[in-house]
Design a protein around this motif. Sequence first.
Motif, PDB file in Angstrom:
ATOM      1  N   ALA A  28       3.990   5.272  -4.287  1.00  0.00           N
ATOM      2  CA  ALA A  28       2.578   4.959  -4.058  1.00  0.00           C
ATOM      3  C   ALA A  28       2.193   3.657  -4.743  1.00  0.00           C
ATOM      4  O   ALA A  28       1.483   2.819  -4.168  1.00  0.00           O
ATOM      5  CB  ALA A  28       1.700   6.104  -4.571  1.00  0.00           C
ATOM      6  N   ALA A  33       2.671   4.386   2.193  1.00  0.00           N
ATOM      7  CA  ALA A  33       1.967   5.569   2.661  1.00  0.00           C
ATOM      8  C   ALA A  33       2.932   6.736   2.533  1.00  0.00           C
ATOM      9  O   ALA A  33       4.148   6.569   2.687  1.00  0.00           O
ATOM     10  CB  ALA A  33       1.518   5.398   4.101  1.00  0.00           C
ATOM     11  N   LEU A  34       2.397   7.926   2.250  1.00  0.00           N
ATOM     12  CA  LEU A  34       3.277   9.029   1.873  1.00  0.00           C
ATOM     13  C   LEU A  34       2.975  10.312   2.626  1.00  0.00           C
ATOM     14  O   LEU A  34       1.813  10.693   2.803  1.00  0.00           O
ATOM     15  CB  LEU A  34       3.158   9.300   0.376  1.00  0.00           C
ATOM     16  N   CYS A  52      -1.449  10.221  -5.553  1.00  0.00           N
ATOM     17  CA  CYS A  52      -0.773   9.095  -4.914  1.00  0.00           C
ATOM     18  C   CYS A  52      -1.775   8.092  -4.359  1.00  0.00           C
ATOM     19  O   CYS A  52      -1.579   6.871  -4.488  1.00  0.00           O
ATOM     20  CB  CYS A  52       0.147   9.600  -3.803  1.00  0.00           C
ATOM     21  N   ARG A  53      -2.825   8.576  -3.749  1.00  0.00           N
ATOM     22  CA  ARG A  53      -3.852   7.661  -3.236  1.00  0.00           C
ATOM     23  C   ARG A  53      -4.495   6.889  -4.381  1.00  0.00           C
ATOM     24  O   ARG A  53      -4.764   5.685  -4.261  1.00  0.00           O
ATOM     25  CB  ARG A  53      -4.898   8.431  -2.436  1.00  0.00           C
ATOM     26  N   SER A  55      -3.029   6.052  -7.030  1.00  0.00           N
ATOM     27  CA  SER A  55      -2.007   5.164  -7.592  1.00  0.00           C
ATOM     28  C   SER A  55      -1.687   3.976  -6.698  1.00  0.00           C
ATOM     29  O   SER A  55      -0.842   3.156  -7.049  1.00  0.00           O
ATOM     30  CB  SER A  55      -0.728   5.949  -7.884  1.00  0.00           C
ATOM     31  N   ALA A  57      -1.336   4.261  -2.928  1.00  0.00           N
ATOM     32  CA  ALA A  57      -0.892   4.562  -1.566  1.00  0.00           C
ATOM     33  C   ALA A  57      -2.032   4.321  -0.589  1.00  0.00           C
ATOM     34  O   ALA A  57      -3.144   4.819  -0.810  1.00  0.00           O
ATOM     35  CB  ALA A  57      -0.410   6.002  -1.461  1.00  0.00           C
ATOM     36  N   ALA A  60      -1.981   9.186   1.908  1.00  0.00           N
ATOM     37  CA  ALA A  60      -1.034  10.199   1.440  1.00  0.00           C
ATOM     38  C   ALA A  60      -1.514  11.550   1.921  1.00  0.00           C
ATOM     39  O   ALA A  60      -2.663  11.925   1.674  1.00  0.00           O
ATOM     40  CB  ALA A  60      -0.914  10.184  -0.085  1.00  0.00           C
TER      41      ALA A  60
END
Length: 254
Positions: A28, A33-34, A52-53, A55, A57, A60
């Motif tokens: 991320a 994108a995850l 994650c978003r 961090s 990304a 996610a």
Amino acid sequence: MSDPTAPKVALVTGASRGIGHAIALALAARGFALFLAAEGTAEELAGAATACRASGAPDAVSAIFDLAAEGAAEAMVSAALARFGRLDVLVNNAGIRCRKPFGSFTRAEFRALLAVDLEAAFFASQAVLPAMRRQGGGRIIHIASQMGRVAAEENALYGAAKAALLQLTRNMAFELAKENIQVNSVSPGPIATQYNIESYGRMPGRTELMTSRVPAGRFGRPEEVAEAVAFLATCETGYIQGHDLLIDGGYTIH
């Protein structure tokens, strides 16, 4: 061929906690994108996507999959592709352990462990190939273990599965390198995950014994494994193929 301006997409299994969570955060932070998959609670996995978003990304999402179930690995890859339309990196991190003396394993335990630790990685990798071929390449990273290289008490089943994953890495790389698909693995040594902390804590002296075997003199951090995965996912060279990157503090050098 893929659009070089589009955000890269990574699928990470076992992403709700421990090493998988750390890998997701590392990717991320590098702008991936995850799609996060795990067997745990939806709330825990959704929290990983939120982290994650936060961090970095661009997007996610998460979904629960029981990777021991037949067809689950393929369904997971299909869901990720339906959401993002592409997959640049597949990280096969999900795994389970079964510590018992050799001679006491049941067939049910054997099948359950291999279904998650080996079979899911095998079939998820097969499922992602058409998309990576359309895109002109991709990267597949298996999370193996130092126990695929060395022997230890009560690790016959887990070690056999991880050794097979190392050989799968080599065979996949041998066949797929010409298609610009890089296949490598990362083998963690003693890492301070919640599972290991709790497991070793139930065995008096176990933590001290393991630490004494590591030249670095400590357990590794999940983030240190994640950095190795992020390197393999983002490095500019396409010439690293079939390699296993040990993150073990020197455990296997003696």
